[in-house]
Design an enzyme around this catalytic site. Structure first.
Site, short mmCIF file in Angstrom:
data_model
loop_
_atom_site.label_atom_id
_atom_site.label_comp_id
_atom_site.label_asym_id
_atom_site.label_seq_id
_atom_site.Cartn_x
_atom_site.Cartn_y
_atom_site.Cartn_z
N LYS A 295 10.95 -9.35 5.42
CA LYS A 295 10.36 -10.40 4.58
C LYS A 295 10.54 -10.08 3.11
O LYS A 295 10.47 -8.92 2.71
CB LYS A 295 8.87 -10.51 4.90
CG LYS A 295 8.11 -11.38 3.90
CD LYS A 295 6.62 -11.30 4.07
CE LYS A 295 5.96 -10.96 2.74
NZ LYS A 295 4.49 -11.05 2.79
N ARG B 73 -6.78 2.56 6.34
CA ARG B 73 -5.70 1.59 6.55
C ARG B 73 -5.14 1.72 7.97
O ARG B 73 -4.87 0.73 8.64
CB ARG B 73 -4.57 1.81 5.51
CG ARG B 73 -4.98 1.38 4.10
CD ARG B 73 -3.78 1.32 3.17
NE ARG B 73 -3.16 2.61 2.92
CZ ARG B 73 -3.49 3.45 1.94
NH1 ARG B 73 -4.45 3.11 1.09
NH2 ARG B 73 -2.86 4.60 1.77
N GLU C 110 10.86 -16.24 1.76
CA GLU C 110 9.53 -16.75 1.40
C GLU C 110 9.42 -17.14 -0.07
O GLU C 110 9.13 -16.29 -0.91
CB GLU C 110 8.46 -15.69 1.73
CG GLU C 110 7.04 -16.15 1.39
CD GLU C 110 5.96 -15.12 1.73
OE1 GLU C 110 6.29 -14.01 2.20
OE2 GLU C 110 4.78 -15.43 1.50
N LYS D 150 9.76 -19.16 5.17
CA LYS D 150 8.30 -19.03 5.10
C LYS D 150 7.81 -19.70 3.82
O LYS D 150 7.69 -19.05 2.77
CB LYS D 150 7.91 -17.55 5.14
CG LYS D 150 6.42 -17.29 4.96
CD LYS D 150 6.04 -15.88 5.40
CE LYS D 150 4.60 -15.56 5.05
NZ LYS D 150 4.11 -14.35 5.69
P1 13P Z 1 -1.21 -15.31 3.32
O1 13P Z 1 -1.13 -16.02 4.65
O2 13P Z 1 -2.49 -14.58 3.12
O3 13P Z 1 -0.83 -16.22 2.19
O4 13P Z 1 -0.11 -14.19 3.33
C1 13P Z 1 1.12 -14.45 3.84
C2 13P Z 1 2.10 -13.50 3.28
O5 13P Z 1 2.81 -12.84 3.98
C3 13P Z 1 2.21 -13.42 1.83
O6 13P Z 1 3.40 -12.83 1.49
#
Ligand code: 13P
Length: 339
Positions: free
Chosen positions: A136, A46, A177, A219
Site C-alpha cells: 500500500k 503494539r 491510495e 483505495k
Molecule cells: P482509515 O480507514 O482509518 O481511513 O485508514 C485507512 C488507511 O489505510 C489509511 O491509509
C-alpha cells in the site's frame, strides 16, 4: 510473478463478501490511537494489540488480507509465529505499507507529496521474502482555499504510479491510495470535484507508467461533505456521488475498489459501503480496506488489558461481519443489535 499471478492475488483481495483490514499505522499514528485509550505506545503493547486483532477467530470469513507496518511484518504473534505466517495459515493475505509518509511540497503551503520511492525496488524484494503478497502507498490530498493544486495532484499521482510499477515488477500487488481528506469545511460538491480530478490524474499516471490495471486495487476515499461543513450529505447522496465519480474515472479493468474510512464512524462507513453495493452491479468489486472503522470499537473495548481481549475480539469480529454483509448490500441496522 506473472501478470496472471498478480491477478489471482487481486481477485482474492476483493473476493465476494470480503475486504481488507488496514493495521499498518505508522509509529506516529499508532501513538495517537493508543493515546486515546491512555496506554503507552511501546513494542510490547503494539504487539499485544495487533495480536488481539489478528488472532480473532474466524476473521477470514470477512477479511481477505491485512496491511501490516514494517515493524509488524518483522515481529511475531504472542505464540511466536511471525505475523505473516500466522495470517497465511488462516488463508489471509499479508500486505505491507511501503510509503514513508507525506512531506510538505516546497512552495505549496499545506500540500504534501508522499515519499518512499528511493530504494523501493530492494524493499519490495525483501517484503516479498517476508511473505507480503500486496503493498500500500497512501497519497494525501487536502481540500482548502485554492488547494489542491495541479502540482500536488500530479506529484502524488507520479509517485503512486512509480510505486505501483515497482511493486508489479517485484511480484506484489499494489494498492493505490489517493486519499482526499475529510478535514475542512468544504461541501460534498467540492469533494466530488476534487476526487474526480485526483482520480483522473492518478489513472493518467498509471497508464503512462504501464501499470497493469488488472493487477492492482484502488483505495479511494468516498465523496463526502467536509467534517466542518454545516450541510452534511446523507448516505444515499454519498453513495450515489461516489459511484458516479468512480464510473467516470476508474477503468473497468481494475478488479476492485477498497475504500478507506477516513475518520467516518464505524457504522456510517458500513452504511455507505452497503448503499453503494445496493446500487450494483458495478464494473469492479466495491469493497473495504478500513483501519479506524474496523478497529476503533475493538480498541476502545481492549484498553490495553489482557482481561478485555475476548470482548474486544467479539466486537472486532462483529464489525468485520457487518462490513462483509455490506459487500453484498445485505447489511441492515438491525444486524448491529445482534452483535
Ligand atoms: P482509515 O480507514 O482509518 O481511513 O485508514 C485507512 C488507511 O489505510 C489509511 O491509509
Amino acid at each position: 510473478m506473472s501478470k496472471q499471478e498478480l491477478e489471482t492475488v487481486t481477485q482474492a483481495m476483493v473476493a465476494k463478501g470480503k475486504g481488507i483490514l488496514a493495521a499498518d499505522e505508522s509509529a506516529g499514528t499508532i501513538k495517537r490511537r493508543f493515546d486515546s485509550i491512555k496506554i503507552e505506545s511501546n513494542e510490547k503493547n503494539r504487539q499485544a494489540y495487533r495480536d488481539m486483532l489478528l488472532t480473532t477467530k474466524s476473521i477470514e470469513e470477512a477479511i481477505s488480507g491485512v496491511i501490516l507496518f514494517d515493524e509488524t511484518i518483522r515481529t511475531t504473534a504472542l505464540d511466536g509465529t511471525p505475523f505473516p505466517q500466522m495470517l497465511a495459515k488462516k488463508g489471509v493475505l499479508p500486505g505491507i505499507k511501503v510509503d514513508k509518509g507525506p512531506v510538505e511540497i516546497p512552495g505549496f503551503p499545506g500540500e504534501t507529496v508522499t515519499e518512499g520511492l528511493d530504494g523501493l525496488r530492494a524493499r519490495v524484494k525483501e517484503y516479498k521474502e517476508l511473505g507480503a503478497k500486496f503493498a500500500k502507498w497512501r497519497a494525501v490530498i487536502t481540500i482548502g482555499d485554492g488547494t489542491p493544486t495541479y502540482t500536488c495532484l500530479e506529484a502524488n499521482a507520479h509517485a503512486l504510479a512509480r510505486y505501483a510499477a515497482l511493486c508489479q515488477e517485484g511480484g506484489i500487488v499494489p494498492i493505490v491510495e489517493p486519499e482526499v481528506l475529510l478535514d475542512g469545511n468544504h461541501t460534498v460538491e467540492r469533494c466530488h470535484e476534487v476526487t474526480e480530478q485526483a482520480l483522473k490524474v492518478t489513472f493518467t499516471a498509471l497508464f503512462l507508467h504501464r501499470v497493469h490495471l488488472e493487477g492492482m486495487i484502488l483505495k479511494p476515499s468516498m465523496v463526502v461533505s467536509g467534517k466542518g461543513c454545516p450541510q452534511q450529505a446523507g448516505v444515499e447522496e454519498v453513495a450515489e456521488r461516489t459511484i458516479r465519480c468512480l464510473k467516470r474515472t476508474v477503468p473497468g479493468a481494475v478488479p476492485g475498489i477498497a475504500f478507506l474510512s477516513g475518520g467516518q464512524s464505524a457504522e456510517r462507513a458500513t452504511e455507505h459501503l452497503n448503499a453503494m453495493n445496493c446500487m450494483g452491479p458495478h464494473p469492479w468489486e466495491v469493497a473495504f480496506s478500513y483501519a479506524r472503522a474496523l478497529q476503533d470499537p475493538a480498541l476502545k473495548a481492549w484498553k490495553g488489558e489482557a482481561a478485555n481481549i475476548a470482548a474486544a475480539q467479539k466486537i472486532f469480529y462483529h464489525r468485520a461481519k457487518m462490513n462483509s454483509a455490506a459487500r453484498t448490500g445485505k447489511y441492515t441496522k438491525q444486524m448491529e443489535a445482534a452483535g
